[in-house]
Design a protein around this motif. Structure first.
Motif, short mmCIF file in Angstrom:
data_model
loop_
_atom_site.label_atom_id
_atom_site.label_comp_id
_atom_site.label_asym_id
_atom_site.label_seq_id
_atom_site.Cartn_x
_atom_site.Cartn_y
_atom_site.Cartn_z
N ALA A 232 0.86 -1.19 0.00
CA ALA A 232 0.00 0.00 0.00
C ALA A 232 0.89 1.24 0.00
CB ALA A 232 -0.92 -0.01 1.23
N PRO A 233 1.22 1.78 -1.19
CA PRO A 233 2.04 2.99 -1.23
C PRO A 233 1.35 4.14 -0.50
CG PRO A 233 1.99 1.94 -3.38
CD PRO A 233 0.96 1.25 -2.54
N SER A 234 2.14 4.91 0.24
CA SER A 234 1.57 6.03 1.00
C SER A 234 1.66 7.32 0.20
CB SER A 234 2.30 6.20 2.33
OG SER A 234 1.87 7.40 2.92
N LEU A 235 0.50 7.91 -0.01
CA LEU A 235 0.38 9.15 -0.77
C LEU A 235 1.16 10.30 -0.12
CD1 LEU A 235 -1.19 9.85 -3.34
CD2 LEU A 235 -3.15 10.46 -1.91
N LEU A 236 1.44 10.14 1.17
CA LEU A 236 2.21 11.18 1.89
C LEU A 236 3.53 11.46 1.18
CD1 LEU A 236 2.30 12.91 4.52
CD2 LEU A 236 3.53 11.01 5.59
N ALA A 237 4.11 10.43 0.58
CA ALA A 237 5.40 10.60 -0.10
C ALA A 237 5.22 10.90 -1.59
CB ALA A 237 6.26 9.35 0.09
N GLY A 238 3.97 11.06 -2.02
CA GLY A 238 3.71 11.35 -3.43
C GLY A 238 3.90 12.83 -3.73
N ASP A 239 3.44 13.23 -4.91
CA ASP A 239 3.60 14.62 -5.37
C ASP A 239 2.36 15.41 -4.93
OD1 ASP A 239 3.78 17.02 -6.67
OD2 ASP A 239 3.97 16.16 -8.69
N HIS A 240 2.50 16.22 -3.90
CA HIS A 240 1.34 16.93 -3.35
C HIS A 240 0.81 18.02 -4.28
CE1 HIS A 240 0.95 15.11 0.78
NE2 HIS A 240 2.04 14.54 0.29
N ALA A 241 1.56 18.35 -5.31
CA ALA A 241 1.04 19.27 -6.33
C ALA A 241 0.27 18.51 -7.40
CB ALA A 241 2.17 20.06 -6.97
N LEU B 176 -4.05 2.15 -1.88
CA LEU B 176 -3.38 3.44 -1.70
C LEU B 176 -3.57 3.85 -0.24
CD1 LEU B 176 -1.91 5.76 -3.27
CD2 LEU B 176 -4.15 6.89 -3.35
N HIS B 177 -2.46 4.07 0.46
CA HIS B 177 -2.53 4.46 1.87
C HIS B 177 -2.62 5.98 1.96
CE1 HIS B 177 -1.77 3.70 6.17
NE2 HIS B 177 -0.97 4.75 6.15
N CYS B 178 -3.68 6.45 2.63
CA CYS B 178 -3.93 7.89 2.73
C CYS B 178 -3.77 8.32 4.19
CB CYS B 178 -5.35 8.21 2.24
SG CYS B 178 -5.67 7.66 0.55
N ASP B 179 -2.74 9.12 4.47
CA ASP B 179 -2.43 9.55 5.83
C ASP B 179 -3.10 10.87 6.15
OD1 ASP B 179 -0.56 7.57 6.93
OD2 ASP B 179 0.70 8.12 5.23
N ILE B 180 -3.98 10.84 7.14
CA ILE B 180 -4.73 12.03 7.52
C ILE B 180 -4.24 12.50 8.89
CG2 ILE B 180 -7.04 13.02 7.79
CD1 ILE B 180 -6.57 11.66 5.02
N MET B 181 -3.70 13.71 8.95
CA MET B 181 -3.11 14.23 10.20
C MET B 181 -3.77 15.54 10.59
SD MET B 181 0.92 13.52 9.48
CE MET B 181 1.48 12.02 8.67
N ASP B 182 -3.96 15.70 11.91
CA ASP B 182 -4.73 16.84 12.40
C ASP B 182 -3.90 17.91 13.11
OD1 ASP B 182 -4.09 15.58 14.78
OD2 ASP B 182 -6.15 15.43 15.51
N GLY B 183 -2.57 17.76 13.17
CA GLY B 183 -1.75 18.76 13.86
C GLY B 183 -1.96 18.76 15.36
N HIS B 184 -2.60 17.72 15.89
CA HIS B 184 -2.90 17.64 17.32
C HIS B 184 -2.53 16.26 17.85
CE1 HIS B 184 -5.56 17.43 20.94
NE2 HIS B 184 -5.08 18.64 21.08
N THR C 145 -1.92 17.10 6.94
CA THR C 145 -1.85 16.63 5.55
C THR C 145 -3.08 17.12 4.78
OG1 THR C 145 -2.76 14.48 6.23
CG2 THR C 145 -0.36 14.62 5.95
N PHE C 146 -4.01 16.22 4.53
CA PHE C 146 -5.18 16.59 3.73
C PHE C 146 -6.42 15.95 4.34
CE2 PHE C 146 -2.57 13.27 1.69
CZ PHE C 146 -3.44 12.18 1.75
N GLY C 147 -7.57 16.28 3.78
CA GLY C 147 -8.82 15.79 4.37
C GLY C 147 -9.68 15.05 3.36
N PRO C 148 -10.96 14.85 3.70
CA PRO C 148 -11.84 14.06 2.84
C PRO C 148 -11.98 14.62 1.43
CG PRO C 148 -13.05 15.02 4.71
CD PRO C 148 -11.62 15.25 4.95
N LEU D 97 -5.91 11.28 14.12
CA LEU D 97 -6.74 12.37 14.63
C LEU D 97 -7.05 12.12 16.10
CD1 LEU D 97 -9.51 12.44 11.82
CD2 LEU D 97 -7.28 13.56 11.79
N SER D 98 -7.11 13.20 16.88
CA SER D 98 -7.48 13.06 18.30
C SER D 98 -8.94 12.71 18.46
CB SER D 98 -7.21 14.37 19.04
OG SER D 98 -5.85 14.63 19.08
N ALA D 99 -9.78 13.16 17.52
CA ALA D 99 -11.22 12.90 17.63
C ALA D 99 -11.76 12.37 16.29
CB ALA D 99 -11.95 14.17 18.04
#
Ligand code: DX5
Ligand code: ZN
Length: 221
Positions: free
Chosen positions: A10-19, A36-44, A50-53, A74-76
């Motif tokens: 499952a390649p992680s999009l985090l290391a892909g081309d964000h543009a 496709l592994h999609c990493d969702i981070m909330d800064g908390h 990263t990115f959202g839905p 995500l915390s919540a």
């Protein structure tokens, strides 16, 4: 100990081309890979964003048919399950560490037609997820502290895989056992030997000189 599932990379999009994430997703599909592994981070929960839905929905609109393995750091997370399911997530993983109703959230993920997953950080013992093993489609063992790609693999996490694979076999369960963080061919083979069947690779995949060979090697694990 041979895992009950065929290996999945499952390649992680985090290391892909964000543009141009659609191009990164196409590259994965063009190799014949399905996840496709999609990493969702909330800064908390983790010190990064990263990115959202909407990004998942945009990838669907761009034609991606990949299986979106959505890792919610995500915390919540309980407030975002519907949004990610609607956006096209196929599997939604939540962390065990934050305090919320894990059982209810895992059930809601399934009720929305997605597979569910439960994730544990390097500092979290496997005993924390043991009560949920009969209610999950996947357990994700973090082999780095979540938040950033490109960190070194933590070998001391291998014993968690062995324990989880033992419980899976003894209890006749069928959850997938996924690893995430510092996974390349060598560390992936170690994880496979310990019972893992699903391999997230960010840096190792997107920076590989020969991506077809990299993908083929995982299929042969
Ligand atoms: C880290 C993320 C990982 C990350 C892995 O918080 O959960 O999925 O993309 O990146 P690599 O494979 O570079 O360690
Ligand atoms: Zn991840």
């Amino acid at each position: 100990m041979s895992p009950p599932h065929a290996p999945i990379l499952a390649p992680s999009l985090l290391a892909g081309d964000h543009a141009n994430l659609a191009a990164s997703a196409r590259l994965v599909a063009d190799l014949g890979l399905t996840w496709l592994h999609c990493d969702i981070m909330d800064g908390h929960f983790v010190p990064n964003l990263t990115f959202g839905p909407e990004t998942l929905a945009a990838l669907r609109r761009a034609g991606s048919k990949l299986f979106f393995d959505t890792h919610l750091m995500l915390s919540a997370p309980q407030y975002y399950i519907e949004a990610f399911a609607q956006a096209g997530a196929n599997l939604i993983s939540i962390h065990i560490e934050p305090a919320f109703d894990h059982a209810a959230t895992l059930a809601r993920i399934r009720s929305l037609g997605c597979l569910n997953g439960l994730v544990l950080n390097p500092g979290t013992p496997v005993s924390a997820v043991e009560p949920f093993l009969a209610q999950v489609d996947l357990i994700l063992v973090m082999t780095v502290q979540p938040g950033f790609g490109g960190q070194p693999f933590r070998r001391d996490m291998l014993s968690k895989l062995t324990q989880l694979a033992t419980w899976r076999r003894e209890r006749s369960l069928a959850f997938r056992l996924e690893v995430d963080g510092g996974v390349d061919l060598a560390t992936g083979a170690n994880c496979h030997a310990a019972g893992a069947d699903t391999f997230v690779a960010g840096t190792a995949f997107f920076k590989a000189h020969d991506q077809p060979a990299f993908a083929a090697a995982f299929a042969r694990l």
